[in-house]
Design a protein around this motif. Structure first.
Motif, PDB file in Angstrom:
ATOM      1  N   CYS A 116       0.539  -0.892   0.070  1.00 15.72           N
ATOM      2  CA  CYS A 116       0.096   0.138   0.082  1.00 15.72           C
ATOM      3  C   CYS A 116       0.386   1.036  -0.082  1.00 15.72           C
ATOM      4  CB  CYS A 116      -0.501  -0.153   0.754  1.00 15.72           C
ATOM      5  SG  CYS A 116      -2.645   1.455   0.706  1.00 15.72           S
ATOM      6  N   ILE A 117       0.387   2.092  -1.073  1.00 13.26           N
ATOM      7  CA  ILE A 117       1.610   3.194  -1.593  1.00 13.26           C
ATOM      8  C   ILE A 117       0.525   4.455  -0.780  1.00 13.26           C
ATOM      9  CG2 ILE A 117       3.658   1.614  -1.688  1.00 13.26           C
ATOM     10  CD1 ILE A 117       2.502   2.805  -5.080  1.00 13.26           C
ATOM     11  N   ALA A 118       1.029   5.870  -1.415  1.00 11.35           N
ATOM     12  CA  ALA A 118       0.282   6.746  -1.093  1.00 11.35           C
ATOM     13  C   ALA A 118       0.452   7.892  -2.374  1.00 11.35           C
ATOM     14  CB  ALA A 118       0.546   7.749   0.217  1.00 11.35           C
ATOM     15  N   VAL A 119      -0.101   8.425  -2.956  1.00  9.93           N
ATOM     16  CA  VAL A 119       0.021   9.385  -3.765  1.00  9.93           C
ATOM     17  C   VAL A 119       0.972  10.768  -2.907  1.00  9.93           C
ATOM     18  CG1 VAL A 119      -0.594  11.077  -5.843  1.00  9.93           C
ATOM     19  CG2 VAL A 119      -1.283   8.644  -4.856  1.00  9.93           C
ATOM     20  N   THR A 120       1.938  10.950  -3.693  1.00 12.19           N
ATOM     21  CA  THR A 120       2.084  12.160  -2.939  1.00 12.19           C
ATOM     22  C   THR A 120       2.032  14.128  -3.575  1.00 12.19           C
ATOM     23  OG1 THR A 120       4.203  12.490  -4.238  1.00 12.19           O
ATOM     24  CG2 THR A 120       4.174  11.314  -1.593  1.00 12.19           C
ATOM     25  N   GLN A 121       2.518  14.647  -5.176  1.00 12.51           N
ATOM     26  CA  GLN A 121       2.092  15.013  -5.549  1.00 12.51           C
ATOM     27  C   GLN A 121       1.729  14.542  -7.384  1.00 12.51           C
ATOM     28  OE1 GLN A 121       0.167  17.924  -5.781  1.00 12.51           O
ATOM     29  NE2 GLN A 121       0.922  19.144  -3.427  1.00 12.51           N
ATOM     30  N   LEU A 122       0.797  14.591  -7.988  1.00 10.55           N
ATOM     31  CA  LEU A 122       0.738  14.395  -8.747  1.00 10.55           C
ATOM     32  C   LEU A 122       1.923  14.712  -9.989  1.00 10.55           C
ATOM     33  CD1 LEU A 122      -3.661  14.144  -9.927  1.00 10.55           C
ATOM     34  CD2 LEU A 122      -1.944  12.315  -8.740  1.00 10.55           C
ATOM     35  N   THR A 123       2.290  14.022 -11.073  1.00 12.65           N
ATOM     36  CA  THR A 123       3.213  14.443 -11.688  1.00 12.65           C
ATOM     37  C   THR A 123       2.776  15.490 -12.648  1.00 12.65           C
ATOM     38  OG1 THR A 123       2.977  12.444 -12.890  1.00 12.65           O
ATOM     39  CG2 THR A 123       4.953  11.987 -12.003  1.00 12.65           C
ATOM     40  N   SER A 124       1.330  15.594 -13.073  1.00  7.84           N
ATOM     41  CA  SER A 124       0.810  16.408 -13.847  1.00  7.84           C
ATOM     42  C   SER A 124       1.026  17.787 -12.861  1.00  7.84           C
ATOM     43  CB  SER A 124      -0.672  15.976 -13.880  1.00  7.84           C
ATOM     44  OG  SER A 124      -1.718  15.786 -13.042  1.00  7.84           O
ATOM     45  N   THR A 125       1.481  18.083 -11.862  1.00  5.24           N
ATOM     46  CA  THR A 125       1.171  19.230 -10.442  1.00  5.24           C
ATOM     47  C   THR A 125       2.098  19.731 -10.796  1.00  5.24           C
ATOM     48  OG1 THR A 125      -0.755  18.324  -9.429  1.00  5.24           O
ATOM     49  CG2 THR A 125       0.649  19.962  -8.353  1.00  5.24           C
ATOM     50  N   SER A 126       1.974  20.907 -11.425  1.00  3.45           N
ATOM     51  CA  SER A 126       3.535  21.426 -11.194  1.00  3.45           C
ATOM     52  C   SER A 126       3.735  22.794 -10.087  1.00  3.45           C
ATOM     53  CB  SER A 126       3.276  22.835 -12.113  1.00  3.45           C
ATOM     54  OG  SER A 126       2.577  23.340 -11.889  1.00  3.45           O
ATOM     55  N   GLU A 127       4.556  23.135  -9.713  1.00  4.12           N
ATOM     56  CA  GLU A 127       4.961  23.665  -8.250  1.00  4.12           C
ATOM     57  C   GLU A 127       3.855  25.248  -8.680  1.00  4.12           C
ATOM     58  OE1 GLU A 127       8.635  23.565  -6.181  1.00  4.12           O
ATOM     59  OE2 GLU A 127       8.867  26.276  -6.486  1.00  4.12           O
ATOM     60  N   GLU A 128       3.745  25.288  -9.555  1.00  2.00           N
ATOM     61  CA  GLU A 128       2.936  26.982  -9.465  1.00  2.00           C
ATOM     62  C   GLU A 128       1.570  26.760  -9.502  1.00  2.00           C
ATOM     63  OE1 GLU A 128       1.968  30.772 -12.801  1.00  2.00           O
ATOM     64  OE2 GLU A 128       2.972  28.380 -12.687  1.00  2.00           O
ATOM     65  N   VAL A 129       1.370  25.383  -9.872  1.00  2.63           N
ATOM     66  CA  VAL A 129      -0.419  24.553 -10.103  1.00  2.63           C
ATOM     67  C   VAL A 129      -0.564  23.989  -8.378  1.00  2.63           C
ATOM     68  CG1 VAL A 129      -2.144  22.721  -9.504  1.00  2.63           C
ATOM     69  CG2 VAL A 129      -0.619  24.340 -11.455  1.00  2.63           C
ATOM     70  N   MET A 130       0.421  24.313  -7.024  1.00  2.00           N
ATOM     71  CA  MET A 130       0.402  23.668  -5.920  1.00  2.00           C
ATOM     72  C   MET A 130      -0.016  25.169  -5.533  1.00  2.00           C
ATOM     73  SD  MET A 130       3.426  22.013  -3.928  1.00  2.00           S
ATOM     74  CE  MET A 130       4.114  23.183  -3.066  1.00  2.00           C
ATOM     75  N   GLN A 131       1.448  26.225  -5.955  1.00  2.00           N
ATOM     76  CA  GLN A 131       1.007  26.982  -4.726  1.00  2.00           C
ATOM     77  C   GLN A 131      -0.353  28.528  -5.144  1.00  2.00           C
ATOM     78  OE1 GLN A 131       4.906  28.814  -6.107  1.00  2.00           O
ATOM     79  NE2 GLN A 131       6.695  27.809  -3.972  1.00  2.00           N
ATOM     80  N   LYS A 132      -0.148  28.220  -6.204  1.00  2.56           N
ATOM     81  CA  LYS A 132      -1.082  29.420  -6.745  1.00  2.56           C
ATOM     82  C   LYS A 132      -2.872  28.599  -6.847  1.00  2.56           C
ATOM     83  CE  LYS A 132       1.650  32.076  -9.039  1.00  2.56           C
ATOM     84  NZ  LYS A 132       2.297  32.871 -10.997  1.00  2.56           N
ATOM     85  N   GLU A 133      -2.682  26.698  -7.062  1.00  2.00           N
ATOM     86  CA  GLU A 133      -4.491  27.137  -6.801  1.00  2.00           C
ATOM     87  C   GLU A 133      -4.655  26.101  -5.542  1.00  2.00           C
ATOM     88  OE1 GLU A 133      -5.386  24.765 -10.621  1.00  2.00           O
ATOM     89  OE2 GLU A 133      -4.127  26.163 -11.940  1.00  2.00           O
TER      90      GLU A 133
END
Length: 238
Positions: A116-133
């Motif tokens: 069993c593993i966990a998703v951290t941040q999707l590889t489709s997510t950029s740092e900009e999306v993480m911060q702004k959205e």
């Protein structure tokens, strides 16, 4: 989980297309990923089809809900006896612990509890999306490491992450800790909707425990040849 697998993402709309694709491998036993689209369409019966053919299975449903619901869902999934399942790390430590409990309770007697593993941040997510959205402060790497610590605290086996983050994870998170890395493309392949893309050879060099490849194989004119080339480059990086 088998050692250093190349996992083929069966990103097809239905059972017929997926099984037709698998015929090109001439009875070769693969490690395959079944995601939401295919599982929601075909359900448990398709998992049984794959098991009958001898394939290893990553059931990629990324559960993210209240702990009780996730525990009950994982108890049901455990009865399928797949090899690998996952949740979203941002569901929190209690939810992740509940997922592991559900797997332990639902695994048949004498069966193997799925990794069993966990998703951290999707590889489709950029740092900009993480911060702004998503309104998550700090760097993407800092947030991934924060989530990895929570995954370890919860007793899960590892994470889904970008291969670009594996060396950092190895530095901060004690072993054993699996790193399963999608977003894998050979140099000549299109990135499509992935942001944090890495070649198979570089993923191996970084220390990924497994890579996940979809369109680079499934949409190739000769899927078997593409698979063999990806596998060759994946092994060359050791």
């Amino acid at each position: 989980m088998t050692q250093r697998p190349l996992i083929v993402a069966l990103d097809f709309p239905d059972r017929e297309e997926a099984l037709e694709f698998l015929t090109t491998f001439k009875n070769k036993k693969l490690f395959v990923k079944v995601g939401m689209e295919l599982f929601y369409k075909e359900g448990r019966a398709f998992i049984y089809d794959l098991k009958e053919q001898g394939h290893h299975i990553f059931l990629d449903l990324k559960l993210h809900d209240i702990p009780t619901t996730v525990k009950r869902a994982m108890k049901q999934l455990a009865s399928l006896e797949v090899d690998l399942v996952n949740v979203h790390a941002m569901g929190g430590v209690e939810m992740m612990r509940a997922a592991k409990e559900g797997l332990m309770e639902g695994t048949p007697a004498n069966g193997s509890i799925p990794t069993c593993i966990a998703v951290t941040q999707l590889t489709s997510t950029s740092e900009e999306v993480m911060q702004k959205e998503l309104k998550i402060a700090g760097t993407l790497n800092d947030h991934v490491i924060h989530l990895c610590h929570r995954v370890k605290d919860a007793g899960l086996d590892g994470v889904v992450c970008s291969a670009q983050e594996v060396q950092l994870i190895r530095k901060h998170i004690p072993s054993p800790f699996y790193t399963v890395t999608p977003g894998i493309r050979r140099n000549e392949d299109a990135s499509d909707d992935q942001q944090r893309v890495v070649t198979p050879q570089l993923a191996s060099h970084y220390g990924s425990d497994a890579i996940v490849v979809g369109r680079g194989i499934t949409r190739a004119e000769d899927p078997l040849a593409a698979y063999e080339q990806y596998e060759k480059e994946w092994r060359q990086g050791i």
